[in-house]
Design a protein around this motif. Structure first.
Motif, PDB file in Angstrom:
ATOM      1  N   LEU A  37       0.858  -1.182   0.000  1.00 17.89           N
ATOM      2  CA  LEU A  37       0.000   0.000   0.000  1.00 17.89           C
ATOM      3  C   LEU A  37       0.897   1.236   0.000  1.00 17.89           C
ATOM      4  N   GLY A  38       0.586   2.215  -0.837  1.00 22.81           N
ATOM      5  CA  GLY A  38       1.445   3.407  -0.928  1.00 22.81           C
ATOM      6  C   GLY A  38       0.651   4.692  -0.803  1.00 22.81           C
ATOM      7  N   HIS A  39       1.043   5.530   0.147  1.00 23.81           N
ATOM      8  CA  HIS A  39       0.386   6.842   0.268  1.00 23.81           C
ATOM      9  C   HIS A  39       0.906   7.774  -0.825  1.00 23.81           C
ATOM     10  N   HIS A  40       0.060   8.753  -1.209  1.00 25.01           N
ATOM     11  CA  HIS A  40       0.416   9.671  -2.302  1.00 25.01           C
ATOM     12  C   HIS A  40       1.657  10.523  -2.014  1.00 25.01           C
ATOM     13  N   TYR A  41       2.079  10.636  -0.763  1.00 25.74           N
ATOM     14  CA  TYR A  41       3.269  11.443  -0.468  1.00 25.74           C
ATOM     15  C   TYR A  41       4.565  10.643  -0.604  1.00 25.74           C
ATOM     16  N   GLN A  42       4.458   9.379  -0.917  1.00 27.39           N
ATOM     17  CA  GLN A  42       5.674   8.567  -1.031  1.00 27.39           C
ATOM     18  C   GLN A  42       6.486   8.977  -2.250  1.00 27.39           C
ATOM     19  N   GLU A  44       8.685   8.582  -5.587  1.00 27.00           N
ATOM     20  CA  GLU A  44       8.377   7.810  -6.778  1.00 27.00           C
ATOM     21  C   GLU A  44       9.024   6.427  -6.766  1.00 27.00           C
ATOM     22  N   GLU A  45      10.237   6.338  -6.226  1.00 27.67           N
ATOM     23  CA  GLU A  45      10.986   5.070  -6.287  1.00 27.67           C
ATOM     24  C   GLU A  45      10.293   3.939  -5.523  1.00 27.67           C
ATOM     25  N   VAL A  46       9.419   4.278  -4.559  1.00 28.45           N
ATOM     26  CA  VAL A  46       8.638   3.219  -3.910  1.00 28.45           C
ATOM     27  C   VAL A  46       7.168   3.246  -4.362  1.00 28.45           C
ATOM     28  N   TYR A  47       6.652   4.434  -4.635  1.00 30.42           N
ATOM     29  CA  TYR A  47       5.245   4.599  -5.034  1.00 30.42           C
ATOM     30  C   TYR A  47       4.925   3.723  -6.245  1.00 30.42           C
ATOM     31  N   ARG A  48       5.883   3.629  -7.170  1.00 35.10           N
ATOM     32  CA  ARG A  48       5.621   2.877  -8.406  1.00 35.10           C
ATOM     33  C   ARG A  48       5.440   1.377  -8.156  1.00 35.10           C
ATOM     34  N   HIS A  49       5.865   0.900  -6.985  1.00 33.69           N
ATOM     35  CA  HIS A  49       5.707  -0.529  -6.687  1.00 33.69           C
ATOM     36  C   HIS A  49       4.412  -0.844  -5.928  1.00 33.69           C
ATOM     37  N   ALA A  50       3.660   0.187  -5.569  1.00 33.85           N
ATOM     38  CA  ALA A  50       2.463  -0.052  -4.747  1.00 33.85           C
ATOM     39  C   ALA A  50       1.381  -0.761  -5.558  1.00 33.85           C
ATOM     40  N   LEU A  59      -6.734   4.042   1.669  1.00 34.12           N
ATOM     41  CA  LEU A  59      -5.780   3.002   2.068  1.00 34.12           C
ATOM     42  C   LEU A  59      -6.322   2.189   3.246  1.00 34.12           C
ATOM     43  N   SER A  60      -7.082   2.837   4.146  1.00 30.45           N
ATOM     44  CA  SER A  60      -7.626   2.037   5.251  1.00 30.45           C
ATOM     45  C   SER A  60      -8.684   1.074   4.721  1.00 30.45           C
ATOM     46  N   ARG A  61      -9.435   1.485   3.691  1.00 25.04           N
ATOM     47  CA  ARG A  61     -10.404   0.560   3.080  1.00 25.04           C
ATOM     48  C   ARG A  61      -9.683  -0.586   2.356  1.00 25.04           C
ATOM     49  N   GLU A  62      -8.595  -0.253   1.660  1.00 27.98           N
ATOM     50  CA  GLU A  62      -7.820  -1.298   0.960  1.00 27.98           C
ATOM     51  C   GLU A  62      -7.235  -2.281   1.970  1.00 27.98           C
ATOM     52  N   ALA A  63      -6.739  -1.743   3.093  1.00 27.51           N
ATOM     53  CA  ALA A  63      -6.151  -2.619   4.112  1.00 27.51           C
ATOM     54  C   ALA A  63      -7.221  -3.566   4.649  1.00 27.51           C
ATOM     55  N   ALA A  64      -8.433  -3.016   4.890  1.00 25.13           N
ATOM     56  CA  ALA A  64      -9.504  -3.853   5.446  1.00 25.13           C
ATOM     57  C   ALA A  64      -9.941  -4.927   4.454  1.00 25.13           C
ATOM     58  N   ALA A  65      -9.827  -4.623   3.148  1.00 27.66           N
ATOM     59  CA  ALA A  65     -10.299  -5.577   2.124  1.00 27.66           C
ATOM     60  C   ALA A  65      -9.223  -6.586   1.735  1.00 27.66           C
ATOM     61  N   SER A  66      -7.976  -6.303   2.056  1.00 32.44           N
ATOM     62  CA  SER A  66      -6.884  -7.141   1.561  1.00 32.44           C
ATOM     63  C   SER A  66      -6.924  -8.561   2.132  1.00 32.44           C
ATOM     64  N   GLU A  69      -1.219 -12.073   2.860  1.00 35.68           N
ATOM     65  CA  GLU A  69      -0.630 -12.467   4.140  1.00 35.68           C
ATOM     66  C   GLU A  69       0.238 -11.335   4.705  1.00 35.68           C
ATOM     67  N   TYR A  70       0.975 -10.664   3.810  1.00 38.85           N
ATOM     68  CA  TYR A  70       1.846  -9.565   4.242  1.00 38.85           C
ATOM     69  C   TYR A  70       1.338  -8.258   3.630  1.00 38.85           C
ATOM     70  N   ILE A  71       1.053  -7.289   4.484  1.00 38.40           N
ATOM     71  CA  ILE A  71       0.693  -5.954   3.997  1.00 38.40           C
ATOM     72  C   ILE A  71       1.887  -5.056   4.301  1.00 38.40           C
ATOM     73  N   VAL A  72       2.588  -4.619   3.274  1.00 41.08           N
ATOM     74  CA  VAL A  72       3.737  -3.735   3.468  1.00 41.08           C
ATOM     75  C   VAL A  72       3.244  -2.315   3.230  1.00 41.08           C
ATOM     76  N   PHE A  73       3.348  -1.480   4.276  1.00 40.08           N
ATOM     77  CA  PHE A  73       2.784  -0.138   4.202  1.00 40.08           C
ATOM     78  C   PHE A  73       3.869   0.874   3.882  1.00 40.08           C
ATOM     79  N   CYS A  74       3.789   1.462   2.696  1.00 37.30           N
ATOM     80  CA  CYS A  74       4.677   2.571   2.356  1.00 37.30           C
ATOM     81  C   CYS A  74       3.906   3.844   2.710  1.00 37.30           C
TER      82      CYS A  74
END
Ligand code: 13P
Ligand code: SF4
Length: 365
Positions: A37-42, A44-50, A59-66, A69-74
């Protein structure tokens, strides 16, 4: 929060290109077991992998729906805590750099909020009858739990208005923390006069307020702020408009009241992106929010002839969001591939249920 030392992958001095390739390889190896999961303030070098990008609410809705097994939060620490509270059994949330906090969230802590609640009780009687505590999602988990225990709720910058409507429908007053600006800007847009708002200075007894002031206030605003958004000033807007009067001004509601009053549009990061995306070609935009997002908007829309400008003449970035870089993301993912879970964010079980109650009230709206 359990602090673990981040075990670095071999080759920490690798080039940016190496990190990009290694992150892609680790993502491929983890497959559907991983969601980034990537916040808009991240950056570019990590945002592009979100796998999912968004504002705090999305993002809280995405986290709840995911189902991963591993949620990596950028993003920053409070966002990873929310993801952990909303996670299912068997899921784990990781923050690539544990020092990625939020200076605004640090401006409120449980001891100070509980003291405020006691002092409000002395003036108003049982606060659970009179005041809805509302915490901005940019806050520690124990404050969300406090709100959960006291019939309160969480808000984000994109639903603050609906949350305040909900709160006032239940009780006469609101205690809003930690960001005074989001509280003030939202309440004012709903028609609440500035005189009906009081600022609670958390370093002073009774917030530095008289009993009369406390009794008269409809909303009590914690004296917190965002160190990034406080950099934008009304004179930045005046100067830019003097040169380019056709410009549309759009800002985040963490900006000061004076800045928001001068803006044509005020909203969350997601709202800012959507508004500029839907604008006519050839339009010019002055944007008051974090630099990485504004830079991305500039690059994304220049081919449509839209020009996007950063509001401040000095560089202001969220230095804690910036701590999540390709090196840390790479190390986190390669550790997972090797079967090592490092930098896990896990909120204490005692607070999780109460925080979840406050978050669920928000998500249900
Ligand atoms: P958004 O929810 O608008 O993305 O804001 C999060 C944040 O931390 C802004 O400073
Ligand atoms: Fe916190 Fe401000 Fe950074 Fe948002 S931009 S995470 S409020 S310090």
């Amino acid at each position: 929060m359990s602090i673990q030392v981040l075990r670095q992958s071999p080759g920490v001095d690798a080039s940016d290109e190496d990190y990009q390739a290694r992150i892609s390889a680790a993502k491929a190896a983890l497959g559907e077991r991983l969601a980034i999961l990537g916040h808009h303030y991240q950056r570019e070098e990590v945002y592009r992998h979100a796998d999912f990008t968004g504002d705090s609410l999305r993002l809280s809705r995405e986290a709840a729906a995911s189902r991963a097994e591993y949620i990596v939060f950028c993003g920053v620490h409070f966002m990873a805590e929310v993801a952990d509270v909303l996670s299912r059994p068997g899921q784990m949330v990781l923050l690539p750099d544990l020092s990625a906090g939020c200076s605004m969230a640090d401006m409120a802590n449980l001891a100070k909020v509980e003291r405020a609640w006691r002092e409000l009780r002395e003036v108003l009687g049982d606060p659970d009858e009179v005041i809805t505590p509302v915490t901005y999602i940019n806050s520690a988990n124990d404050l969300k739990a406090f709100c959960g225990r006291h019939g309160g709720i969480v808000c984000t910058s994109s639903n603050a208005r609906a949350i305040l409507e909900w709160s006032w429908a239940r009780r006469e007053k609101v205690l809003f923390f930690p960001d005074q600006h989001l509280g003030r800007n939202t309440a004012h847009a709903m028609g609440v006069a500035l005189d009906d708002m009081a600022v609670w200075d958390f370093d002073l007894p009774y917030g530095g307020l008289t009993p009369e002031r406390i009794r008269a206030a409809r909303i009590i605003l914690w004296k917190g702020f965002c160190s990034v958004h406080q950099m934008f000033r009304p004179e930045h807007i005046d100067r830019f408009l003097a040169e380019h009067p056709e410009t549309h001004v759009i800002v985040h509601p963490e900006c000061s009241f004076e800045v928001c009053q001068k803006a044509e549009f005020v909203g969350s990061t997601e709202y800012i992106i959507r508004t500029i995306a839907q604008a006519a070609p050839g339009t010019r935009w002055l944007v008051g929010t974090e630099l990485n997002l504004v830079q991305r908007l500039h690059e994304r829309f220049q081919h449509e002839g839209k020009s996007v400008h950063f509001m401040s003449p000095t560089i202001c970035m969220c230095s804690t969001m910036f701590r999540i870089d390709a090196r840390h993301l790479c190390a986190t993912l390669e550790n997972l591939v090797a079967g090592r879970v490092e930098n896990r964010i896990q909120v204490p079980a005692a607070d999780a249920a109460d925080a979840r109650a406050a978050l669920d009230r928000m998500l249900a709206l």
